[in-house]
Design an enzyme around this catalytic site. Structure first.
Site, short mmCIF file in Angstrom:
data_model
loop_
_atom_site.label_atom_id
_atom_site.label_comp_id
_atom_site.label_asym_id
_atom_site.label_seq_id
_atom_site.Cartn_x
_atom_site.Cartn_y
_atom_site.Cartn_z
N ILE B 130 0.81 -1.03 -0.14
CA ILE B 130 0.02 0.11 0.09
C ILE B 130 0.90 1.21 -0.18
O ILE B 130 1.54 1.39 0.81
CB ILE B 130 -0.73 0.13 1.23
CG1 ILE B 130 -1.72 -1.23 1.31
CG2 ILE B 130 -1.79 1.28 1.33
CD1 ILE B 130 -2.37 -1.39 2.68
N GLY B 131 0.77 2.09 -1.08
CA GLY B 131 1.75 3.09 -1.07
C GLY B 131 0.75 4.43 -0.70
O GLY B 131 0.60 5.19 -1.44
N SER B 133 1.15 6.13 2.99
CA SER B 133 1.71 7.12 4.03
C SER B 133 3.23 7.35 3.47
O SER B 133 3.89 6.81 2.83
CB SER B 133 2.05 6.27 5.42
OG SER B 133 0.98 6.12 5.97
N GLU B 251 -9.94 -1.52 3.68
CA GLU B 251 -8.98 -1.85 4.58
C GLU B 251 -9.32 -1.98 6.05
O GLU B 251 -8.97 -2.61 6.73
CB GLU B 251 -8.05 -0.61 4.38
CG GLU B 251 -6.63 -1.15 5.28
CD GLU B 251 -5.31 -0.16 5.09
OE1 GLU B 251 -5.32 0.41 3.99
OE2 GLU B 251 -4.39 -0.18 6.00
#
Lengths: 269, 384
Positions: B130-131, B133, B251
């Site tokens: 997951i890109g 933060s 999520e």
């Protein structure tokens, strides 16, 4: 819920909301107003909602009758609505005449399965009362100004209110869960009632503390409606089996299944 | 204002057949997996295990058949998810892809993207990271600075740094949330999502960030003039914020938000058997009441998703309550059993207690902090 049950609950909600809001400070209520209120409740047929079908009740399944109990919890007034509903159900079950008038002091001499239903009714009342407390508290923090802005603008207040909302959502879910389980096959209804009482009792402790904190001193005075709900819930959570007793009962059942049976018990609950 | 209702999923006998099938498979497949390994929950990584789930049709379960899916219900998928979590199965190689990346691609992807990637996820052959933060954009995701610039040939040049990127070092792909126009001052405007091939993109560097246990789950991912080919844009340019909020709803919605420390509860019950007393019964009864209520609420989220409703506030409530429940467990266990926590202990209780104590702080950070979730709930109440 079918159309008829929806009409019944809407009618009950409108009636009880109106009566509860008009009750003012209960101790100052004229006797004539109390009697008129009681008569209106009696005339509505609501007090017969938990009667088994064929005993002159409304013909509602128990789970839907308990939906009305939850509404009575949301619009709690100075009349023993739920206790009378329970007393009349148990009298009919026991083959006794369904007595007229309010059942002050609640039903007496219950068989164990009746005590369990009474305990579940308390769970539903608490879920309903918590919904009312959330609504009152949300409205209050929007109206009350300090430091030149509504309390709701402060993040500390927003987060407290979010915790309250989470507890209320959990309490309502636990009540729904138990009401569904007593109607479903293949589950232990007593375990489900214990789960609801344990979870809702905790939601009452956390939720009422937040509601009083956010209402400030005004929520602590007799004229304010908040304590009608909070003090009632502090009694209800320990009636028909204390919260601690129900919680231990659940714990005993779970520990008896051991670690190997734990997940199966969770899914089967 | 109305209390949020969590609808009950309809009882379906077929789901229980599936549950038995999954349980039987897990029982033999995970034989010999220690309680400490099981306590790693969805951090446990095993490609072969993910492939085997894929072969059984237990990944991409709700997706269309033409993309490798199985067109089953959200409840059937829920059964597989909760059984694998409860058994402490190593699901990390497929979890993110199956939970959020795949559904996001299914919703926003081009036909080519769907055909290229979804069948691989459903086969258990494809790991996503997951890109979202960044060093200066944690909870404040709209402050994202990583930038993708469209080149004359339609490709994208990416510069920036992503942080806390779980399993980036094992991932085949990342869904990158980044800026395609404007500046961080524009907040959620001008953001987009990109598909990044983690194995074939020059200019992408993955550096490990070890956690407090010394384990390697997190990474820092640098993009230095990394070129993504034309066709890497996922969804609509400039609509990244709305898309990423949808991805976060996936999520936050699942049972992993209250089942990740279940192994400690299992060990606690084992330790209490025959020795619990009133305190043990009270504590276990309370925890069980929380667990069953959370499960009921979480299945309600699945019911909402199944009928296509927005469940983001419901999911925020379940995740907030779930994290609190899981974080309480270690202290409750400590108060009841006189054993020193020790990762190296041969006592299952002692090792799992040590692990869960150290894993617990992350429960209310990952996937949206407690503070962010409470903000979402407060907004729903109309006070924010």
């Amino acid at each position: 819920m079918d159309e008829i049950s929806a009409i019944v609950s809407d009618t009950a909600r409108r009636l009880l909301r109106g009566l509860a809001e008009a009750a003012g400070t209960w101790e100052d209520m004229p006797e004539s107003a109390w009697t008129a209120g009681w008569q209106a409740i009696e005339d509505s047929g609501l007090l017969l909602a938990l009667l088994p079908d064929g005993d002159g009740g409304l013909g509602l399944p128990l789970s839907e009758g308990l939906g009305l109990v939850r509404i009575a919890g949301s619009h709690h007034g100075p009349w023993p609505v739920v206790d009378t509903m329970l007393a009349r159900r148990f009298a009919a079950e026991n083959g006794q005449d369904v007595a007229a008038g309010p059942a002050a002091g609640g039903p007496s001499e219950m068989a164990p399965h009746q005590r369990d239903i009474a305990a579940l009714a308390r769970a539903c009342q608490m879920a309903g009362a918590l919904e009312a407390v959330l609504e009152m508290t949300t409205a209050y923090v929007g109206e009350r100004h300090q430091f030149g802005r509504p309390l709701a603008r402060f993040q500390a207040i927003q987060h407290s209110l979010a915790v309250l909302a989470g507890e209320v959502a959990a309490a309502c879910a636990a009540a729904d869960f138990a009401c569904q389980r007593i109607a479903a096959e293949g589950h232990d209804p007593i375990l489900a009632i214990g789960i609801a009482r344990a979870r809702i009792g905790e939601a009452v402790s956390r939720g009422t503390a937040i509601a009083h904190q956010l209402h400030g001193a005004i929520g602590y005075v007799r004229e304010h409606r908040l304590h009608r709900y909070t003090t009632a819930m502090w009694r209800w959570r320990d009636e028909f089996g204390t919260q601690a007793w129900w919680t231990r009962r659940v714990g005993m059942a779970v520990i008896a299944e051991g670690s190997d049976g734990f997940w199966s018990s969770t899914v089967a609950a | 204002m109305k209390t949020l209702e969590f609808p009950a999923p309809p009882p379906r006998a077929g789901d229980e057949d599936l549950r038995r099938e999954v349980r039987n498979f897990l029982e033999s497949r995970l034989e010999g997996r220690s309680p400490l390994q099981r306590a790693e929950s969805w951090n446990g990584f095993d490609r072969q295990f993910s492939r085997e789930l894929g072969q059984r049709g237990w990944l991409g379960m709700t997706w269309p058949r033409k993309y490798g899916g199985h067109e089953r219900t959200a409840f059937e998928r829920y059964v597989v998810m909760e059984e694998t979590l409860a058994a402490g199965a190593p699901v990390a190689a497929h979890w993110i892809a199956d939970r959020q990346s795949g559904p996001t691609i299914l919703r926003y992807g081009t036909e080519a993207q769907k055909e290229a990637i979804l069948p691989k996820i459903a086969a258990g052959e494809c790991t996503f990271c997951i890109g979202m933060s960044e060093p200066d954009a944690g909870s404040d995701l709209a402050a994202t600075r990583t930038r993708a610039e469209r080149q004359a040939d339609g490709s994208w040049r990416v510069n920036g740094t992503k942080l806390w990127t779980t399993y980036a070092h094992e991932a085949h792909y990342m869904i990158l949330f980044c800026r395609t126009s404007g500046s961080p001052a524009d907040r959620h405007k001008g953001t987009s999502q990109m598909l990044v091939d983690m194995r074939a993109t020059p200019g992408v560097t993955v550096n490990p960030v070890l956690d407090l246990m010394g384990q390697h789950h997190f990474n820092e991912v640098h993009f230095e003039d990394a070129i993504l080919p034309a066709g890497s844009l996922l969804g609509t340019e400039g609509e990244g914020w709305a898309q990423v909020m949808g991805e976060l709803a996936f999520e936050r919605s699942g049972p992993e938000r209250f089942l990740s420390s279940i192994q400690l509860l299992i060990e606690l019950i084992g330790a209490l058997q025959g020795a619990g007393g009133e305190g043990g019964r009270n504590a276990v009864g309370r925890l069980f009441a929380h667990l069953v209520t959370l499960r009921h609420m979480s299945r309600g989220v699945a019911a909402l998703l199944e009928r296509g409703d927005d469940a983001s506030v419901h999911a925020a409530i379940v995740k907030d309550l779930g994290a609190t429940f899981e974080q309480e467990l270690p202290d409750i266990a400590r108060s009841l059993i006189d054993e020193e926590p020790d990762l190296a202990s041969t006592s299952h209780f002692a090792s799992v207690l040590a692990y869960t104590t150290m894993a617990a702080p992350a429960f209310s950070l990952r996937g949206g902090t407690r503070e962010i979730l409470r903000g979402i709930i407060a907004r729903q109440l109309g006070v924010r």
